[in-house]
Enzyme design. Sequence first.
Site, mmCIF file in Angstrom:
data_model
loop_
_atom_site.group_PDB
_atom_site.id
_atom_site.type_symbol
_atom_site.label_atom_id
_atom_site.label_comp_id
_atom_site.label_asym_id
_atom_site.label_seq_id
_atom_site.Cartn_x
_atom_site.Cartn_y
_atom_site.Cartn_z
ATOM 1 N N VAL A 48 -6.586 -15.665 -5.614
ATOM 2 C CA VAL A 48 -6.775 -14.484 -4.769
ATOM 3 C C VAL A 48 -8.212 -14.421 -4.271
ATOM 4 C CG1 VAL A 48 -6.686 -11.955 -4.718
ATOM 5 C CG2 VAL A 48 -4.956 -13.250 -5.998
ATOM 6 N N ASP A 76 0.824 -1.201 0.000
ATOM 7 C CA ASP A 76 0.000 0.000 0.000
ATOM 8 C C ASP A 76 0.865 1.261 0.000
ATOM 9 O OD1 ASP A 76 -2.457 1.789 0.882
ATOM 10 O OD2 ASP A 76 -3.211 -0.239 0.523
ATOM 11 N N ASP A 105 1.318 21.094 -1.645
ATOM 12 C CA ASP A 105 0.236 22.081 -1.785
ATOM 13 C C ASP A 105 -0.468 22.342 -0.453
ATOM 14 O OD1 ASP A 105 -1.138 19.732 -1.386
ATOM 15 O OD2 ASP A 105 -2.456 19.945 -3.130
ATOM 16 N N SER A 140 -11.392 -0.924 -0.678
ATOM 17 C CA SER A 140 -10.085 -0.945 -0.020
ATOM 18 C C SER A 140 -10.184 -1.363 1.434
ATOM 19 C CB SER A 140 -9.443 0.449 -0.072
ATOM 20 O OG SER A 140 -8.666 0.631 -1.222
ATOM 21 N N ASP A 184 -15.303 -13.259 -4.245
ATOM 22 C CA ASP A 184 -15.365 -14.376 -3.300
ATOM 23 C C ASP A 184 -16.031 -14.034 -1.978
ATOM 24 O OD1 ASP A 184 -13.633 -16.299 -4.862
ATOM 25 O OD2 ASP A 184 -12.243 -14.617 -4.653
ATOM 26 N N HIS A 221 -3.724 5.800 3.573
ATOM 27 C CA HIS A 221 -4.442 4.606 3.115
ATOM 28 C C HIS A 221 -3.876 3.337 3.761
ATOM 29 C CE1 HIS A 221 -5.882 1.774 -0.167
ATOM 30 N NE2 HIS A 221 -6.932 2.575 -0.088
ATOM 31 N N ILE A 255 -7.074 -4.297 9.942
ATOM 32 C CA ILE A 255 -6.552 -5.644 10.171
ATOM 33 C C ILE A 255 -6.379 -5.911 11.659
ATOM 34 C CG2 ILE A 255 -4.504 -7.102 9.874
ATOM 35 C CD1 ILE A 255 -4.231 -5.811 7.067
ATOM 36 N N PRO A 305 -0.364 5.131 17.909
ATOM 37 C CA PRO A 305 -0.340 4.533 19.250
ATOM 38 C C PRO A 305 -0.730 3.068 19.298
ATOM 39 C CG PRO A 305 -1.346 6.707 19.336
ATOM 40 C CD PRO A 305 -1.143 6.392 17.892
#
Length: 387
Positions: A279, A138, A169, A341, A301, A178, A186, A145
């Site tokens: 996958v 990623d 910017d 995601s 899946d 992300h 997770i 923390p």
Amino acid sequence: MLDQEARLERLLVRHRDAMVVEPVPGRRTLVRRDQVLVSGRDAGAAQSLVRRWCDGREDEPGATRLRLRPSAKVDVCELAAQLSGGGRHRTLSVSPNHLVHGQPMWWSGPADRPRPAPPLPAPVAAGARRDVTVAILDTGLSPHPWYEDTAWFREQRDEVAEVLDADLDLELDAQAGHGTFIAGVILRHAPTAELRALRVIGGDGVGDELEVIRALTRLASWGRADVVNISLGCHTFDDRPSPVLARAIAALGRRTVVVACAGNTASERPFWPAAMKPVIGVAALDGDDRAWFSNYGWWVDACAPGVDVASTHVWFDGPRAPSGGTDADRFEGYATWSGTSFAAPAVAGRIAGLAAAEGLDAPSAADRVLDPARCHTLPDLGVLISS
């Protein structure tokens, strides 16, 4: 549509070597201009066939990149199809270097940005019967923390640091945070897991197939990843899996489970690598139904919540002034975000958590989590994984 085209235009400005290809009307994707990827053992044969246009060869871990002379104006998609054999049965493993995108952001589909959220309680690590490692391909990983004092984070902290404002910017890049967000999802399901981050996309959410292959090859050599989470991907020029990427995934071996997001284009068009056979492709739910942006189809899946997911994020204060008692661009380590995601790591975490708690290998844990005889399934969305 205008907003989508504006995002595409900004992407092409930022990535000067990227180009849009559309071999079939309405089925666009992005590739690196004048680049062809070849699996290592096929590199010599492919280079010989393109020698009149070849401007250089780079042997990378897991793949060889052939650079073509810009003046030759070679159609890399047509060339890849010809080198592969031209039919349904491929003789050489060749692919254009497709761009990949994190999924909440996709140039032809909906875009969603994170929103600041109040702190979440850290997950409590209960007893585990074995150690489990989850690799995250990623944007990297920022200190947080929840995990910044762990040995596994200290070992990789500098190597995988997220880049928050690459274009300077003063705004948080579109997908900065992300990887950190996915890590939190997770850990909520697998609090004892050790995470291994590999940075393959930038804070704008864009990378390419070669970067993913490099990371997968590193993991295969490392040999310690039980589960791999890939919350990014692409459509391919021919809607078939890249054979070069497929070989890199296969090299991980059967003891590693790979989970990938199904994509956010609200279509059944296969999204890779989620649609590959080895996958686990994961779609997003909004309540009990498919999230409106989520892809779906025979190749999906599993499905998990993917709307207004709350998780760990980075610290960043943008230039906008507070309004109405809220500061919409001030992040203090937590956020909510939507996209496939964030459905994928819920499934990856559930598999990792079960493997750790019951001492199972990752494939056995995946079989349990995705057992259709024990779980509810939804048409075109697979096994339902609740929060």
